[in-house]
Scaffold this motif. Structure first.
Motif: not given
Length: 104
Positions: A30-50
């Motif tokens: 619940a720490m980001y809006p419903d229209d956003c998704t978070v994915t793990n990216d390379t190199p770890v520990p990178t995160r993408d929020m779209t």
């Protein structure tokens, strides 16, 4: 005067207890809006929020809380205006990552 202060503090505490916590969204995080998704990216520990439903002029970014050893470090991702993807990078020795959305 002391009785009034005690009564006021008790009334404030009762109002807080009655209000209760804010209900989270149906989304797992619940720490980001419903229209956003978070994915793990390379190199770890990178995160993408779209995010796909942001207002056209809204500036926002992903923020990562990176746990390194016994301490935490907040890392801000790239700033996005409107829809798009923000990317954040924790240091390589990060043990865990907590993610949230932030407007800027």
């Amino acid at each position: 005067m002391m009785r009034l202060a005690t009564l006021s503090a008790a009334a404030g505490a009762a109002a807080f207890i009655l209000a209760g916590p804010v209900a989270p969204t149906a989304q797992a995080n619940a720490m980001y809006p419903d229209d956003c998704t978070v994915t793990n990216d390379t190199p770890v520990p990178t995160r993408d929020m779209t995010c796909t439903g942001r207002p056209a002029g809204q500036r926002w970014q992903i923020v990562l809380n990176c746990t390194i050893g016994q301490s935490d470090r907040d890392v801000a991702g790239t700033v996005v205006t409107g829809n798009g993807t923000s990317v954040g990078h924790c240091p390589p020795n990060t043990r865990s990552v907590f993610v949230w959305f932030q407007t800027v």
